[in-house]
Design a protein around this motif. Structure first.
Motif, short mmCIF file in Angstrom:
data_model
loop_
_atom_site.label_atom_id
_atom_site.label_comp_id
_atom_site.label_asym_id
_atom_site.label_seq_id
_atom_site.Cartn_x
_atom_site.Cartn_y
_atom_site.Cartn_z
N PRO A 74 4.32 64.78 17.96
CA PRO A 74 3.39 63.75 17.43
C PRO A 74 3.02 62.75 18.53
N GLN A 75 1.78 62.83 18.99
CA GLN A 75 1.36 61.98 20.10
C GLN A 75 1.18 60.51 19.69
N ASP A 76 1.14 60.25 18.37
CA ASP A 76 1.01 58.86 17.93
C ASP A 76 2.36 58.16 17.82
N ASN A 77 3.43 58.89 18.13
CA ASN A 77 4.76 58.29 18.11
C ASN A 77 4.90 57.38 19.34
N PRO A 78 5.30 56.12 19.18
CA PRO A 78 5.39 55.20 20.33
C PRO A 78 6.56 55.49 21.26
N ASN A 79 7.53 56.28 20.80
CA ASN A 79 8.69 56.58 21.64
C ASN A 79 8.32 57.50 22.79
N PRO A 80 9.13 57.53 23.86
CA PRO A 80 8.88 58.46 24.96
C PRO A 80 8.99 59.91 24.49
N LYS A 81 8.28 60.79 25.18
CA LYS A 81 8.40 62.23 24.91
C LYS A 81 9.29 62.84 25.99
N TYR A 82 10.07 63.84 25.58
CA TYR A 82 10.99 64.49 26.51
C TYR A 82 10.82 66.00 26.49
N LEU A 83 11.01 66.62 27.66
CA LEU A 83 11.11 68.08 27.75
C LEU A 83 12.55 68.40 28.15
N VAL A 84 13.18 69.29 27.40
CA VAL A 84 14.54 69.73 27.72
C VAL A 84 14.52 71.25 27.90
N VAL A 85 15.00 71.70 29.04
CA VAL A 85 15.08 73.13 29.33
C VAL A 85 16.50 73.61 29.02
N ASN A 86 16.58 74.58 28.13
CA ASN A 86 17.87 75.16 27.75
C ASN A 86 18.22 76.27 28.74
N ALA A 87 19.05 75.95 29.72
CA ALA A 87 19.52 76.94 30.70
C ALA A 87 21.02 77.14 30.55
N ASP A 88 21.52 76.90 29.33
CA ASP A 88 22.95 77.06 29.05
C ASP A 88 23.21 78.52 28.65
N GLU A 89 23.01 79.41 29.60
CA GLU A 89 23.10 80.85 29.33
C GLU A 89 24.57 81.26 29.16
N SER A 90 24.97 81.51 27.91
CA SER A 90 26.38 81.80 27.62
C SER A 90 26.58 83.02 26.73
N GLU A 91 25.50 83.64 26.26
CA GLU A 91 25.63 84.80 25.39
C GLU A 91 26.26 85.98 26.14
#
Length: 442
Positions: A74-91
């Motif tokens: 939601p771009q109208d949200n005043p909070n910061p936006k974050y990108l998180v990359v899941n590289a926790d390869e454990s399977e």
């Protein structure tokens, strides 16, 4: 080049054999960060639309459309936006993100910058499993190079766009591969899955809008921007577009990572990998069972050799494409013992937050151990299936579901082998008790 070899599409893996491929200079020599310039010349919404049109789906297992996930922010949200990359390869069996980050970390870094620009995030995180310290160091070195070259930081390439990228090492918990448990871990809390809704797109990291994508998904973005959505959508199948890294391990002559369009079959991949390993005597061995997407996906057998490895076909055949971790087992392997080992892993890695998983995985191990020793009864098979039924769909996250998959599928295809353990009072593949193992090894 054979017809089968011609099906390979080296894109993410194209530079892995280059001299010092992990350095910025080597990556730039192949046009690295040119896609970033192209993306910065577009609007963020245009980048999202391009990724949507490409048909890129999540490469971490679920297969959710990547561009659609981005558009949920939601771009109208005043909070910061974050990108998180899941590289926790454990399977267990999965090995695609780690070699990707080792061989070409800048592919992922460039993907992070473009993806963050698209969702209007000014801070991004790459969450890596802490055990792979060599990968953490390589990523940190690549990020430092990117900052020095002006690819990260303030006013990137004179565009006015700012981005900071943090490499975060996890503490070695499989549960943190689940996206909301990863967020709790990233915030400094114990890694346990969150109740949803709210979903991360609305209230994710620090209760702010957050996109969480697998490392391979984000690393695929630069090639899409550079070559266009139609180029990417032209590979793979109608509903499973593009290419992916298939990890072949176990009883194959040439285990490794094979990058190919989605829809390739295991038969074709085995030809590339030199086939199932041979016995010391030179006698060919037969494929017994395999996992299409890691140990948490239902098993397949030799009858599934020609199932197209795409999301829809694998699902229709009764399993999941998952992380495309193809573990190959020949006839020398006891399926009961293999399933027991996987179940012990899931019992150990259960975070304990919900009863079905915490208690259920423990009881699964008890019953499987009894069966593997030949000390149970035929009714234990029905007990196992009943336990799985009480876990499936009732646990807090997908860990409980994944723990049931190898059990139910192995009973479906190898019930006779379970019963053989009971009839013979132990594992028929135990060389101390049976000639079956010696015959298989011959």
């Amino acid at each position: 080049m054979t017809e089968t070899q011609g099906t390979l599409t080296p894109v993410l893996t194209a530079n892995w054999a280059d001299d010092r491929s992990w350095t910025l200079s080597s990556y730039a020599a192949r046009g690295g960060y040119d896609a970033l310039d192209k993306a910065l010349g577009m609007s963020p919404d245009e980048v999202i639309t391009m990724v949507k049109d490409s048909g890129l789906r999540g490469r971490g297992g679920a297969g959710f459309p990547t561009g659609m996930k981005w558009s949920f922010i939601p771009q109208d949200n005043p909070n910061p936006k974050y990108l998180v990359v899941n590289a926790d390869e454990s399977e267990p069996g999965t090995c695609k993100d780690i070699p990707l980050m080792m061989a070409s970390p800048h592919t992922l870094v460039e993907g992070v910058i473009i993806s963050s620009y698209a969702i209007r995030a000014n801070r991004a995180f790459i969450y890596v499993r802490g055990e792979v310290l060599h990968v953490v160091r390589r990523l940190q070195a690549a990020v430092a190079e990117a900052y020095a070259a002006g690819h990260l930081g303030t006013d990137i390439h004179g565009s006015g766009y700012d981005l900071d990228l943090v490499i975060h090492a996890g503490a070695g918990a499989y549960i943190c591969g689940e996206e909301t448990a990863l967020l709790d871990s990233l915030e400094g809390r114990r890694g346990q899955p969150r109740l949803r809704p709210p979903f991360p797109a609305v209230a994710g990291l620090y209760a702010s809008p957050t996109v969480i994508n697998n490392a391979e998904s984000i690393a695929s973005v630069p090639s899409i921007v550079a070559n266009g959505a139609e180029w990417f959508a032209g590979m793979g199948t109608e509903k499973s577009n593009g290419f992916g890294i298939f990890s072949l391990s176990g009883h194959v002559n040439r285990p490794g990572q094979y990058e190919a369009p989605l829809g390739i079959t295991l038969r074709q991949l085995l030809e590339l990998a030199g086939g199932v390993r041979v016995a010391p005597t030179g006698q060919a061995r037969e494929l017994k069972f395999w996992t299409p997407g890691g140990s948490s996906t239902p098993l397949f057998t030799a009858e599934h050799l020609d199932v197209p490895l795409d999301f829809e076909s694998v699902g229709a055949a009764g399993s999941m494409l998952g992380t495309r971790a193809l573990q190959i087992f020949d006839e020398t392997v006891c399926v009961v013992r293999a399933v027991l080992r996987w179940t012990e892993f899931y019992k150990h890695e259960s975070c304990g937050k919900c009863t079905p998983c915490r208690e259920g995985t423990w009881w699964l191990v008890q019953v499987l151990t009894r069966l593997e020793k030949g000390q149970g009864s035929p009714e234990d098979l029905d007990l196992l299936l009943d336990q799985c039924d009480n876990i499936l769909g009732r646990s807090f996250c997908a860990l409980g579901d994944g723990a049931t998959s190898p059990i139910t599928s192995s009973i479906k295809y190898f019930r006779d082998e379970y019963l053989a353990h009971l009839e013979q009072g132990g594992c028929p593949f135990d060389p101390a008790r049976s000639t079956l193992f010696e015959e298989a090894m011959a």
